[in-house]
Design a protein around this motif. Sequence first.
Motif, PDB file in Angstrom:
ATOM      1  N   UNK A 101       7.871   9.142   4.132  1.00  0.00           N
ATOM      2  CA  UNK A 101       8.344   9.149   5.514  1.00  0.00           C
ATOM      3  C   UNK A 101       8.961  10.494   5.879  1.00  0.00           C
ATOM      4  N   UNK A 102       9.635  11.112   4.915  1.00  0.00           N
ATOM      5  CA  UNK A 102      10.214  12.442   5.162  1.00  0.00           C
ATOM      6  C   UNK A 102       9.126  13.472   5.455  1.00  0.00           C
ATOM      7  N   UNK A 103       7.936  13.279   4.860  1.00  0.00           N
ATOM      8  CA  UNK A 103       6.807  14.174   5.120  1.00  0.00           C
ATOM      9  C   UNK A 103       6.141  13.900   6.464  1.00  0.00           C
ATOM     10  N   UNK A 104       6.508  12.777   7.098  1.00  0.00           N
ATOM     11  CA  UNK A 104       5.913  12.427   8.380  1.00  0.00           C
ATOM     12  C   UNK A 104       4.864  11.333   8.295  1.00  0.00           C
ATOM     13  N   UNK A 105       4.657  10.754   7.121  1.00  0.00           N
ATOM     14  CA  UNK A 105       3.693   9.665   6.977  1.00  0.00           C
ATOM     15  C   UNK A 105       4.273   8.394   7.593  1.00  0.00           C
ATOM     16  N   UNK A 106       3.403   7.555   8.073  1.00  0.00           N
ATOM     17  CA  UNK A 106       3.798   6.292   8.686  1.00  0.00           C
ATOM     18  C   UNK A 106       3.201   5.126   7.906  1.00  0.00           C
ATOM     19  N   UNK A 107       3.986   4.067   7.754  1.00  0.00           N
ATOM     20  CA  UNK A 107       3.473   2.869   7.116  1.00  0.00           C
ATOM     21  C   UNK A 107       2.448   2.222   8.047  1.00  0.00           C
ATOM     22  N   UNK A 108       1.310   1.855   7.480  1.00  0.00           N
ATOM     23  CA  UNK A 108       0.278   1.174   8.246  1.00  0.00           C
ATOM     24  C   UNK A 108       0.502  -0.324   8.099  1.00  0.00           C
ATOM     25  N   UNK A 109       0.991  -0.953   9.159  1.00  0.00           N
ATOM     26  CA  UNK A 109       1.246  -2.391   9.112  1.00  0.00           C
ATOM     27  C   UNK A 109       0.120  -3.188   9.776  1.00  0.00           C
ATOM     28  N   UNK A 110      -0.932  -2.503  10.183  1.00  0.00           N
ATOM     29  CA  UNK A 110      -2.045  -3.181  10.848  1.00  0.00           C
ATOM     30  C   UNK A 110      -3.009  -3.837   9.868  1.00  0.00           C
ATOM     31  N   UNK A 111      -2.978  -3.434   8.613  1.00  0.00           N
ATOM     32  CA  UNK A 111      -3.918  -3.956   7.628  1.00  0.00           C
ATOM     33  C   UNK A 111      -3.153  -4.467   6.420  1.00  0.00           C
ATOM     34  N   UNK A 112      -3.639  -5.510   5.822  1.00  0.00           N
ATOM     35  CA  UNK A 112      -3.093  -6.028   4.585  1.00  0.00           C
ATOM     36  C   UNK A 112      -3.959  -5.544   3.438  1.00  0.00           C
ATOM     37  N   UNK A 113      -3.362  -5.291   2.326  1.00  0.00           N
ATOM     38  CA  UNK A 113      -4.084  -4.834   1.153  1.00  0.00           C
ATOM     39  C   UNK A 113      -4.503  -6.042   0.317  1.00  0.00           C
ATOM     40  N   UNK A 114      -5.788  -6.124  -0.011  1.00  0.00           N
ATOM     41  CA  UNK A 114      -6.319  -7.194  -0.863  1.00  0.00           C
ATOM     42  C   UNK A 114      -6.991  -6.577  -2.063  1.00  0.00           C
ATOM     43  N   UNK A 115      -7.058  -7.341  -3.132  1.00  0.00           N
ATOM     44  CA  UNK A 115      -7.864  -6.930  -4.282  1.00  0.00           C
ATOM     45  C   UNK A 115      -8.488  -8.164  -4.902  1.00  0.00           C
ATOM     46  N   UNK A 116      -9.584  -7.950  -5.539  1.00  0.00           N
ATOM     47  CA  UNK A 116     -10.348  -9.028  -6.140  1.00  0.00           C
ATOM     48  C   UNK A 116     -10.608  -8.665  -7.582  1.00  0.00           C
ATOM     49  N   UNK A 117      -9.882  -9.240  -8.485  1.00  0.00           N
ATOM     50  CA  UNK A 117     -10.051  -8.943  -9.907  1.00  0.00           C
ATOM     51  C   UNK A 117     -11.286  -9.643 -10.445  1.00  0.00           C
ATOM     52  N   UNK A 118     -12.053  -8.923 -11.220  1.00  0.00           N
ATOM     53  CA  UNK A 118     -13.319  -9.453 -11.743  1.00  0.00           C
ATOM     54  C   UNK A 118     -13.315  -9.393 -13.266  1.00  0.00           C
TER      55      UNK A 118
END
Length: 154
Positions: free
Chosen positions: A137-154
């Motif tokens: 955040x100090x660098x100016x990055x913003x949290x993206x709250x529009x998408x959820x992170x998913x993963x599918x373990x195989x």
Amino acid sequence: MNKYEIIIRKAVESDSDKVWVLMKELAIFEHYIDSFAITPEIVRNSGFRKTPPDFYCIVAEHGDEIAGMLEYYFLPYTAQNRPAIYLKELYVDNHYRGQKIGEKLMNALKEEAKQHNCTQIKWTVAPWNDSGKRFYERLGAKENTEWLSYEWSI
């Protein structure tokens, strides 16, 4: 050597063993050391001997030490018909923290993104990593709250 003798550069194959050490330290820090399956040989083969490589790496060098590393790869296709970069790992050795090495590595990645006409740099941060979130955040990055992170373990 003092804190100002840090060189930011793209990693080369001979950095593989030292980069692996930092990757392992990151696995300990992020609590996935039990499933960490990377070896120095995998780093060498995947990052430097394949064309194209599975990942790219920028390092912060201090003398003959690697003080920090940043690994990334390209996402070649986006809705904007321009690539993006996915930041996979950023880690600075404990002994070198507080010298803006992480910021220098991120700025080098930003330049890499510009050189490749990328639209953005994406990454994830563990929810418990408050210092990491503050850093980005100090660098100016913003949290993206529009998408959820998913993963599918195989």
